[in-house]
Motif scaffolding. Structure first.
Motif: not given
Length: 188
Positions: A94-123
């Protein structure tokens, strides 16, 4: 209050070389998007890049096994730390980052064979380096979501238990972020 921070690693690959004019909009918006992310509620810190003055570099930047060098030796990737899942979700989708994500197809390849991000907890006070981030990214790609490498849709708490994101709270955070980004105009 949690004794953990949420780490977020993103990875993408440009359709063309980074210096191709087709990527100009991506780069012209990058500073404003980072500024909005850094002002967002729940933002802790982010890794900088060697050519970026005034930022901390969290180790040598490396890329996951999915990376295909297109001749420029680079791929858009980030590491950031967040207070919790709701704050990260609000800033990313949500917000400015979401706006550029919607245009992502213009710049980056679709992440078909790998995840576009990962989350994990750190101390708290741990800043993951690029190698740690890539390791988590590959774990997610190889094994799917687990307590050590997960997504917003399949999230876990710091103890490893499945967690459902509080969507209402995330929307409230996003609304607050918008107000901070666009303060009301004063009447004189």
């Amino acid at each position: 209050m949690s004794e953990h921070w949420l780490a977020l690693y993103t990875f993408a690959q440009f359709r063309t070389r980074a210096d191709d004019p087709a990527n100009d909009d991506f780069f012209s918006n990058e500073a404003a998007i980072w500024a909005a992310m850094e002002r967002a509620d729940g933002f802790i810190a982010r890794a900088g890049y060697e050519d970026e003055p005034g930022t901390d570099i969290w180790g040598e930047q490396v890329f996951p096994k999915y990376w295909e060098d297109n001749g420029d030796g680079w791929a858009p990737s980030t590491i950031s730390l967040w207070q919790d899942l709701e704050a990260a979700l609000a800033a990313v989708y949500r917000g400015p980052h979401a706006q550029i994500l919607r245009l992502g197809h213009l710049f980056v390849k679709e992440a078909v064979d790998y995840p576009p991000y990962v989350l994990w907890w750190v101390p708290q006070n741990h800043r993951p380096d690029w190698e740690e981030a890539v390791e988590r990214h590959e774990l997610l790609g190889d094994n799917g979501p687990t307590a050590t490498a997960f997504t917003f849709k399949n999230a876990f708490d710091p103890q490893g238990d499945p967690l459902v994101i509080d969507a209402k709270r995330s929307r409230e955070i996003a609304d607050h972020n918008r107000l901070r980004a666009n303060p009301p105009k004063t009447v004189q």
